[in-house]
Write an enzyme that holds these catalytic residues in place. Structure first.
Site, short mmCIF file in Angstrom:
data_model
loop_
_atom_site.label_atom_id
_atom_site.label_comp_id
_atom_site.label_asym_id
_atom_site.label_seq_id
_atom_site.Cartn_x
_atom_site.Cartn_y
_atom_site.Cartn_z
N GLY A 37 19.08 49.19 59.72
CA GLY A 37 20.44 49.57 60.11
C GLY A 37 20.87 48.82 61.36
CG HIS A 38 18.95 49.73 65.07
ND1 HIS A 38 17.81 50.42 64.78
CD2 HIS A 38 19.73 50.58 65.79
CE1 HIS A 38 17.87 51.64 65.30
NE2 HIS A 38 19.04 51.78 65.91
CD GLN A 154 27.22 56.49 68.90
OE1 GLN A 154 26.51 57.20 69.59
NE2 GLN A 154 26.74 55.49 68.19
CB ILE A 177 21.50 49.99 56.48
CG1 ILE A 177 22.47 48.92 56.98
CG2 ILE A 177 20.40 49.38 55.63
CD1 ILE A 177 23.23 48.16 55.91
P1 AMP Z 1 20.80 54.34 67.82
O1 AMP Z 1 19.69 53.41 68.19
O2 AMP Z 1 20.40 55.40 66.85
O3 AMP Z 1 21.55 54.85 69.01
O4 AMP Z 1 21.85 53.47 67.01
C1 AMP Z 1 22.36 52.29 67.54
C2 AMP Z 1 23.47 51.79 66.65
O5 AMP Z 1 22.94 51.54 65.35
C3 AMP Z 1 24.61 52.78 66.47
O6 AMP Z 1 25.84 52.09 66.43
C4 AMP Z 1 24.29 53.41 65.14
O7 AMP Z 1 25.43 53.92 64.47
C5 AMP Z 1 23.73 52.22 64.40
N1 AMP Z 1 22.90 52.67 63.27
C6 AMP Z 1 21.88 53.56 63.31
N2 AMP Z 1 21.39 53.77 62.07
C7 AMP Z 1 22.14 53.01 61.23
C8 AMP Z 1 22.16 52.80 59.81
N3 AMP Z 1 21.31 53.42 59.00
N4 AMP Z 1 23.09 51.96 59.30
C9 AMP Z 1 23.97 51.32 60.11
N5 AMP Z 1 24.01 51.47 61.45
C10 AMP Z 1 23.11 52.31 62.00
#
Ligand code: AMP
Length: 279
Positions: A37-38, A154, A177
């Site tokens: 995802g990241h 968010q 993702i």
């Molecule tokens: P986090 O590390 O959980 O704070 O997420 C960092 C960024 O990655 C944020 O913009 C989240 O929305 C994005 N993110 C986390 N999981 C996913 C995913 N499965 N698909 C797409 N973006 C994601």
């Protein structure tokens, strides 16, 4: 080579040099323990900017639960290897003292859209998000920032924040993702037991079934109630919310007169899963 930078002053010099040569800088804010995802955000950033910074900072201010912060997964060596493979220019990994030095006294607070859903169940969470994003945008001086739709509310909060404060940055939302079984990827998923991991994708399939019913004309409340019962019977823990909201402003939606999004947060063991889909 991905350069690791920990100090805002060093990052500022680097970005200033890039900008002098006319480059567009993109940033992907994360809390690390990176997954696909990241990485999809890093790829979008590479396509849409000349230089890419990925920030890794587990922001204490956005955790409303001390044990969640303690147990948050961290693996900087692996994060760096993944970012190298994506051709990311800088991994900005500041310490807590670099972001919140002694005497730090500002909180950024967005009203309205921060109140329902995550805001209701995680008091103070969005103040932490809005404050750290303001800091990271200031420290990176990026022209574009990439956020996942996985955290739909968010994304709306950050868009509102940058609009309200005339921040010179464009916020770009990127699709969620998922694993092959439909489970939205999340750093916290590593804390699921094997058994919980097997059950977790049911959240997404139950939401999709409910969305299909609503599109077929089943009243929203009935479709959501059926879904709640199904999740309970399947073995999930407490449901924080399962709701239909308007895309514009996250107002409660009782029909599809306006574009709507279904959003959910539910506990599975000691992990809180969130997901959202278009309806
Ligand atoms: P986090 O590390 O959980 O704070 O997420 C960092 C960024 O990655 C944020 O913009 C989240 O929305 C994005 N993110 C986390 N999981 C996913 C995913 N499965 N698909 C797409 N973006 C994601």
């Amino acid at each position: 080579m991905t350069q690791v930078i920990r100090k805002a002053a060093e990052l500022r010099d680097k970005v200033a040099a890039w900008k002098r040569s006319g480059m567009l800088v993109g940033v992907v804010p994360t809390m690390g323990a990176l997954h696909d995802g990241h990485l999809s955000l890093a790829r979008a950033a590479r396509k849409q900017s000349d230089r890419v910074i990925v920030t890794v900072f587990v922001n204490p201010m956005q955790f409303n639960n001390a044990s969640d912060l303690d147990k948050y997964p961290r693996d900087e060596a692996q994060d760096l290897a993944l970012l190298e493979a994506e051709g990311v220019d800088v991994l900005f990994a500041p310490g807590v003292d670099e972001v919140y030095p002694d005497g730090f006294a500002t909180t950024v607070s967005v009203a309205g859209i921060t109140e329902p859903l995550e805001g209701a169940f995680r008091p103070g969470h969005f103040d932490g998000v809005a404050t750290v994003c303001s800091k990271l945008f200031g420290m990176t001086q990026a022209g574009r920032a990439f956020f996942g739709e996985k955290d739909w509310q968010q994304l709306q909060v950050v868009q509102q924040l940058t609009r309200d404060l005339n921040m010179p940055i464009r916020i770009i939302g990127c699709p969620t993702i998922r694993e092959e079984d439909g489970l939205a990827m999340s750093s916290r998923n590593v804390r699921l037991t094997a058994e919980e991991h097997e059950l977790a994708p049911r959240l997404h399939s139950v939401m999709q079934e409910a969305a299909a019913k609503i599109r077929d004309g089943v009243p929203v409340e009935g479709a959501l109630n059926d879904a709640k019962t199904e999740l309970k019977d399947a073995g999930f823990g407490a449901l924080d919310y399962l709701e239909l909201r308007t895309v514009d402003g996250l107002k409660p939606a009782t029909d599809l007169a306006e574009p709507a999004r279904m959003l959910a947060a539910i506990w599975l063991g000691d992990v809180r899963l969130i997901d959202n889909i278009a309806v």
